[in-house]
Design a protein around this motif. Structure first.
Motif, mmCIF file in Angstrom:
data_model
loop_
_atom_site.group_PDB
_atom_site.id
_atom_site.type_symbol
_atom_site.label_atom_id
_atom_site.label_comp_id
_atom_site.label_asym_id
_atom_site.label_seq_id
_atom_site.Cartn_x
_atom_site.Cartn_y
_atom_site.Cartn_z
ATOM 1 N N ALA A 64 0.833 -1.204 0.000
ATOM 2 C CA ALA A 64 0.000 0.000 0.000
ATOM 3 C C ALA A 64 0.869 1.257 0.000
ATOM 4 C CB ALA A 64 -0.932 -0.001 1.206
ATOM 5 N N PHE A 65 2.010 1.185 0.690
ATOM 6 C CA PHE A 65 2.878 2.357 0.759
ATOM 7 C C PHE A 65 3.865 2.406 -0.404
ATOM 8 C CE2 PHE A 65 1.300 2.151 5.079
ATOM 9 C CZ PHE A 65 1.115 3.488 5.402
ATOM 10 N N THR A 66 4.581 1.299 -0.643
ATOM 11 C CA THR A 66 5.643 1.344 -1.645
ATOM 12 C C THR A 66 5.128 1.398 -3.076
ATOM 13 O OG1 THR A 66 5.783 -1.086 -1.729
ATOM 14 C CG2 THR A 66 7.195 0.045 -0.136
ATOM 15 N N SER A 67 3.968 0.808 -3.349
ATOM 16 C CA SER A 67 3.483 0.729 -4.730
ATOM 17 C C SER A 67 2.293 1.633 -5.018
ATOM 18 C CB SER A 67 3.092 -0.724 -5.053
ATOM 19 O OG SER A 67 4.212 -1.582 -4.985
ATOM 20 N N LEU A 68 1.698 2.238 -3.989
ATOM 21 C CA LEU A 68 0.522 3.080 -4.225
ATOM 22 C C LEU A 68 0.693 4.483 -3.635
ATOM 23 C CD1 LEU A 68 -2.258 0.414 -3.550
ATOM 24 C CD2 LEU A 68 -1.678 1.428 -5.763
ATOM 25 N N ILE A 69 0.887 4.577 -2.316
ATOM 26 C CA ILE A 69 0.904 5.894 -1.678
ATOM 27 C C ILE A 69 2.136 6.708 -2.084
ATOM 28 C CG2 ILE A 69 1.027 7.103 0.527
ATOM 29 C CD1 ILE A 69 -0.628 4.824 1.744
ATOM 30 N N ILE A 70 3.319 6.133 -1.941
ATOM 31 C CA ILE A 70 4.542 6.884 -2.257
ATOM 32 C C ILE A 70 4.613 7.259 -3.744
ATOM 33 C CG2 ILE A 70 7.065 6.774 -2.318
ATOM 34 C CD1 ILE A 70 6.927 5.160 0.284
ATOM 35 N N PRO A 71 4.378 6.315 -4.688
ATOM 36 C CA PRO A 71 4.367 6.729 -6.109
ATOM 37 C C PRO A 71 3.279 7.754 -6.401
ATOM 38 C CG PRO A 71 4.563 4.347 -5.929
ATOM 39 C CD PRO A 71 4.245 4.853 -4.554
ATOM 40 N N GLY A 72 2.113 7.596 -5.758
ATOM 41 C CA GLY A 72 1.032 8.548 -5.993
ATOM 42 C C GLY A 72 1.425 9.967 -5.630
#
Length: 277
Positions: A64-72
């Motif tokens: 959720a953090f490495t592939s969604l929140i941070i890239p977002g």
């Protein structure tokens, strides 16, 4: 040496929507694989299931953090966190409100009720009372799997193939113990082993594949939606982890095993993120 991304593109092509479709097939297939394990691993212990579900939660948490929140935030909002955070809020609100209609999956499988949970007898009236548990079970598990399919689709719709493959593999990996745990619980609740295996395959495919396509199509057509969509998928996943998976692993006395499973899942996801991304 040919990379994983290059192999995937050779199979799925370069269209993000088709890639989302293939990604949906992969995660649905791994969910079915986990459900089919009940034929060879007929009676896994509660400790093992809690550890496996903890592992699944750890993978989803890190993803959720490495592939969604941070890239977002960093890649698709120019460092502005607001769009992604707004998406997270809407993802949480959506799952929270949906839970007011559909009972938590663990109640349908174990009979244990929570004080904030929907009432199966009133939340979804059905003409044939004997169909109520079946209908509610399908809806609860469907709701649980929705964020996963959407997240994979959004990942491929973003155009970042390496990140999308990492997310797809992470969700696919966590689908295996999750599929096994749900199958065991369903069989223990009285469902036929073979019938449920077929149902699990249909349910995961019907839910995750279309949502993967929808997520890829939406963000591919309306690019400014991408950080909001990534936040929405991440928020929904985090809600499921905290509201469903982790509490379920802490009800049978194997909290330490479940916690170690979470740590292992986080480590595996971080390794995947670095090695593939």
């Amino acid at each position: 040496m040919v990379s994983v991304a290059e192999v995937f593109v050779r199979v799925a092509g370069e269209n993000p929507v088709i890639q989302g479709f293939v990604g949906g097939i992969v995660i649905a297939g791994l969910n079915l694989f986990g459900a089919l394990l009940v034929f060879v691993w007929r009676d896994p212990s509660e400790r093992t299931l809690d550890g496996a579900l903890g592992f699944a939660a750890g993978v989803m948490l890190a993803a959720a953090f490495t592939s969604l929140i941070i890239p977002g935030i960093e890649q698709y909002s120019g460092g502005n966190p607001i769009p992604t955070l707004v998406g997270i809020v809407f993802g949480v609100i959506f799952l929270d409100q949906a839970d007011r209609l559909v009972p938590h999956a663990h109640y349908l499988l174990t009979g244990r009720r929570r004080t904030d949970e929907a009432n199966p007898s009133t939340s979804l009236p059905v003409a044939n009372e004997r169909l109520v548990p079946v209908v509610l079970f399908i809806l609860a598990i469907t709701l649980h799997n929705m964020p996963e399919g959407l997240a994979v689709g959004v990942g491929f719709g973003s155009g970042d193939i390496e990140n999308a493959i990492t997310l797809m593999l992470a969700i696919g990996i966590q689908n295996i113990p999750e599929g096994l745990a749900v199958s065991v619980a369903a069989i223990n609740a009285g469902l036929d082993r073979r019938s449920y295996a077929v149902f699990a395959g249909l349910r995961s495919g019907i839910v995750e594949i279309p949502l993967a396509v929808l997520g890829a199509l939406a963000v591919n057509v309306v690019e400014p939606l991408l950080p909001y969509a990534m936040g929405f998928a991440a928020g929904a996943m985090l809600f499921v982890i905290s509201d469903e998976i982790i509490p379920e692993t802490h009800t049978r006395g194997y909290e330490r095993t479940a916690t170690l499973g979470v740590m292992a899942g986080v480590i595996v996801m971080l390794y995947l993120d670095v090695s593939l991304g």
